[in-house]
Design a protein around this motif. Structure first.
Motif, mmCIF file in Angstrom:
data_model
loop_
_atom_site.group_PDB
_atom_site.id
_atom_site.type_symbol
_atom_site.label_atom_id
_atom_site.label_comp_id
_atom_site.label_asym_id
_atom_site.label_seq_id
_atom_site.Cartn_x
_atom_site.Cartn_y
_atom_site.Cartn_z
ATOM 1 N N VAL A 1 0.843 -1.204 0.000
ATOM 2 C CA VAL A 1 0.000 0.000 0.000
ATOM 3 C C VAL A 1 0.875 1.250 0.000
ATOM 4 C CG1 VAL A 1 -1.561 1.375 1.436
ATOM 5 C CG2 VAL A 1 -2.043 -1.058 1.015
ATOM 6 N N ARG A 2 1.867 1.253 0.879
ATOM 7 C CA ARG A 2 2.765 2.417 0.938
ATOM 8 C C ARG A 2 3.429 2.647 -0.417
ATOM 9 N NH1 ARG A 2 7.865 0.936 3.871
ATOM 10 N NH2 ARG A 2 8.077 -0.071 1.828
ATOM 11 N N ASP A 3 3.940 1.579 -1.012
ATOM 12 C CA ASP A 3 4.624 1.717 -2.305
ATOM 13 C C ASP A 3 3.652 2.136 -3.417
ATOM 14 O OD1 ASP A 3 6.851 0.931 -0.935
ATOM 15 O OD2 ASP A 3 6.888 -1.120 -1.746
ATOM 16 N N GLY A 4 2.436 1.588 -3.346
ATOM 17 C CA GLY A 4 1.428 1.933 -4.353
ATOM 18 C C GLY A 4 1.024 3.399 -4.275
ATOM 19 N N ILE A 5 0.841 3.887 -3.040
ATOM 20 C CA ILE A 5 0.479 5.300 -2.878
ATOM 21 C C ILE A 5 1.638 6.187 -3.343
ATOM 22 C CG2 ILE A 5 -0.071 7.118 -1.209
ATOM 23 C CD1 ILE A 5 -1.550 5.001 0.453
ATOM 24 N N ALA A 6 2.858 5.801 -2.988
ATOM 25 C CA ALA A 6 4.024 6.609 -3.387
ATOM 26 C C ALA A 6 4.092 6.725 -4.909
ATOM 27 C CB ALA A 6 5.309 5.977 -2.836
ATOM 28 N N ALA A 7 3.872 5.604 -5.590
ATOM 29 C CA ALA A 7 3.951 5.626 -7.057
ATOM 30 C C ALA A 7 2.812 6.450 -7.656
ATOM 31 C CB ALA A 7 3.912 4.194 -7.593
ATOM 32 N N LEU A 8 1.608 6.316 -7.083
ATOM 33 C CA LEU A 8 0.483 7.080 -7.608
ATOM 34 C C LEU A 8 0.663 8.576 -7.341
ATOM 35 C CD1 LEU A 8 -2.212 6.827 -9.084
ATOM 36 C CD2 LEU A 8 -3.343 6.639 -6.851
ATOM 37 N N LEU A 9 1.259 8.885 -6.199
ATOM 38 C CA LEU A 9 1.521 10.290 -5.873
ATOM 39 C C LEU A 9 2.447 10.928 -6.919
ATOM 40 C CD1 LEU A 9 0.774 12.301 -3.620
ATOM 41 C CD2 LEU A 9 2.788 11.502 -2.357
ATOM 42 N N ASP A 10 3.420 10.148 -7.384
ATOM 43 C CA ASP A 10 4.319 10.668 -8.430
ATOM 44 C C ASP A 10 3.541 11.051 -9.690
ATOM 45 O OD1 ASP A 10 6.555 10.361 -6.883
ATOM 46 O OD2 ASP A 10 7.122 8.411 -7.730
ATOM 47 N N TYR A 11 2.449 10.343 -9.944
ATOM 48 C CA TYR A 11 1.624 10.629 -11.114
ATOM 49 C C TYR A 11 0.631 11.766 -10.843
ATOM 50 C CZ TYR A 11 -1.660 9.818 -14.980
ATOM 51 O OH TYR A 11 -2.456 9.973 -16.085
ATOM 52 N N ALA A 12 -0.018 11.709 -9.682
ATOM 53 C CA ALA A 12 -1.147 12.610 -9.400
ATOM 54 C C ALA A 12 -0.705 14.002 -8.967
ATOM 55 C CB ALA A 12 -2.039 11.990 -8.323
ATOM 56 N N GLN A 13 0.395 14.064 -8.239
ATOM 57 C CA GLN A 13 0.797 15.351 -7.655
ATOM 58 C C GLN A 13 1.102 16.395 -8.732
ATOM 59 O OE1 GLN A 13 3.854 17.081 -7.220
ATOM 60 N NE2 GLN A 13 2.993 18.515 -5.707
ATOM 61 N N PRO A 14 1.871 16.047 -9.767
ATOM 62 C CA PRO A 14 2.118 17.058 -10.809
ATOM 63 C C PRO A 14 0.859 17.474 -11.567
ATOM 64 C CG PRO A 14 3.688 15.233 -10.976
ATOM 65 C CD PRO A 14 2.626 14.807 -10.014
ATOM 66 N N CYS B 1 1.237 9.819 5.558
ATOM 67 C CA CYS B 1 1.465 11.204 5.115
ATOM 68 C C CYS B 1 2.819 11.709 5.604
ATOM 69 C CB CYS B 1 0.351 12.120 5.612
ATOM 70 S SG CYS B 1 -1.261 11.816 4.867
ATOM 71 N N ASP B 2 3.174 11.346 6.833
ATOM 72 C CA ASP B 2 4.498 11.739 7.337
ATOM 73 C C ASP B 2 5.599 11.150 6.448
ATOM 74 O OD1 ASP B 2 3.529 13.158 9.485
ATOM 75 O OD2 ASP B 2 3.951 11.606 10.984
ATOM 76 N N GLU B 3 5.421 9.853 6.116
ATOM 77 C CA GLU B 3 6.483 9.143 5.405
ATOM 78 C C GLU B 3 6.592 9.596 3.946
ATOM 79 O OE1 GLU B 3 6.145 4.884 5.707
ATOM 80 O OE2 GLU B 3 7.844 4.545 4.348
ATOM 81 N N LEU B 4 5.427 9.769 3.310
ATOM 82 C CA LEU B 4 5.434 10.037 1.862
ATOM 83 C C LEU B 4 5.389 11.521 1.541
ATOM 84 C CD1 LEU B 4 2.952 7.208 0.788
ATOM 85 C CD2 LEU B 4 5.448 7.146 0.779
ATOM 86 N N GLY B 5 5.137 12.339 2.567
ATOM 87 C CA GLY B 5 5.024 13.776 2.331
ATOM 88 C C GLY B 5 3.578 14.135 2.053
ATOM 89 N N ASP B 6 3.119 15.236 2.610
ATOM 90 C CA ASP B 6 1.695 15.532 2.469
ATOM 91 C C ASP B 6 1.433 16.611 1.424
ATOM 92 O OD1 ASP B 6 2.600 17.615 4.003
ATOM 93 O OD2 ASP B 6 1.464 17.051 5.787
ATOM 94 N N ASP B 7 2.363 16.741 0.469
ATOM 95 C CA ASP B 7 2.095 17.618 -0.666
ATOM 96 C C ASP B 7 1.297 16.808 -1.696
ATOM 97 O OD1 ASP B 7 2.051 19.682 -2.425
ATOM 98 O OD2 ASP B 7 4.152 19.523 -3.026
ATOM 99 N N GLY B 8 -0.027 17.018 -1.713
ATOM 100 C CA GLY B 8 -0.868 16.235 -2.610
ATOM 101 C C GLY B 8 -1.367 14.943 -2.003
#
Ligand code: ZN
Length: 281
Positions: free
Chosen positions: A127-140, A171-178
């Motif tokens: 889950v953590r890895d999946g959210i991190a990867a999706l964040l790379d797509y969604a945040q920009p 959120c702490d681990e992955l950053g809460d920007d987005g």
């Protein structure tokens, strides 16, 4: 929690479209919300697909409704790399749809154990890895992701993120920007750390607030959610807590109720949502 409680403004009410999905198609739900003066709407992907994404977006705009969330992405853990890739691709499509429909966030129900697995710690890493990867797509693209902790009874099959503390840790681990949190009362009302974790989340992370009630007894683990006021959740108290942190968004009614509300005339359900929102929230 002893400050006087003020009834919520009616314009803060939003309808999660699951609440009347047994009775109406999405176009009927949109028209129903407009007719009842419900200003917010949070559609599900399957209901959007049933009438077409472009038409759904156009109808929502034409009726002047505000989208308060898009349901949903997630379901990250899988038994193998192909499964994880499929989840990744589907989640990217969900982000694209959320953008087109004008959602302020994509709600994530993160998924549970892959079939045959007993490794919940491994599922949580996926889950953590999946959210991190999706964040790379969604945040920009400017589409925030809202992690929705689900009640622990769903840890195996729906979501192995089960508390606000876990969501805050992510959120702490992955950053809460987005990245933030969808707080659904049905899932977190029982948590002794609820108010402390709301404070920890703060305005920046609180992206959505889902309301309904916990019935006693509960007849079905998934499909017996209560209307606000019919159960044991201090809805007004939690609303005050999130708004004290600066949450200024909608109060989204989300009721799965196979035995009761899905059997009633949908206009009655929407009218009741309005009444109870004013009286109980
Ligand atoms: Zn929810």
């Amino acid at each position: 929690m002893n400050a006087p409680r003020i009834a919520p403004p009616p314009e803060k009410l939003s309808l999660n479209t699951a609440t009347v999905k047994a009775q109406w198609r999405l176009d009927e739900i949109i028209e129903g919300c407009a007719r009842h003066g419900i200003r917010g709407i949070s559609p599900w992907r399957d209901q959007v697909a049933a009438i077409g994404l472009a038409r759904a977006a156009q109808l929502i705009r034409a009726h002047g409704l505000t989208v308060t969330g898009y349901c949903r992405g997630g379901m990250f853990p899988a038994a193998d790399a192909a499964g994880r890739q499929a989840a990744r691709d589907d989640n990217r499509r969900a982000v694209d749809e959320a953008l087109e429909i004008g959602a302020p966030c994509l709600v994530l129900v993160v998924g549970g154990l892959p079939p045959g697995s007993k490794d919940i710690a491994g599922a949580r890493r996926q889950v953590r890895d999946g959210i991190a990867a999706l964040l790379d797509y969604a945040q920009p693209l400017g589409m925030p992701l809202a992690i929705e902790p689900l009640h622990p009874m769903y840890a195996a099959d729906r979501a192995c993120v089960n508390t606000l503390a876990q969501a805050n840790d992510l959120c702490d681990e992955l950053g809460d920007d987005g990245l933030g949190i969808a707080l659904d009362l049905y899932h977190v009302w029982w948590d002794p750390e609820l108010f402390g974790q709301i404070k920890r989340a703060g305005r920046k992370r609180l992206l959505a607030f889902h309301i309904c009630d916990w019935l006693v007894p509960t007849a079905d683990l998934l499909l017996d959610r209560g209307m606000m006021g019919d159960g044991v959740i201090d809805i007004a108290g939690v609303r005050q807590a999130v708004e004290t942190e600066g949450y200024a968004g909608f109060h989204e009614v989300e009721i799965f109720s196979a035995g009761n509300w899905w059997k009633r005339p949908p206009d009655e359900v929407l009218a009741t949502c309005k009444q109870r929102h004013a009286a109980c929230c």
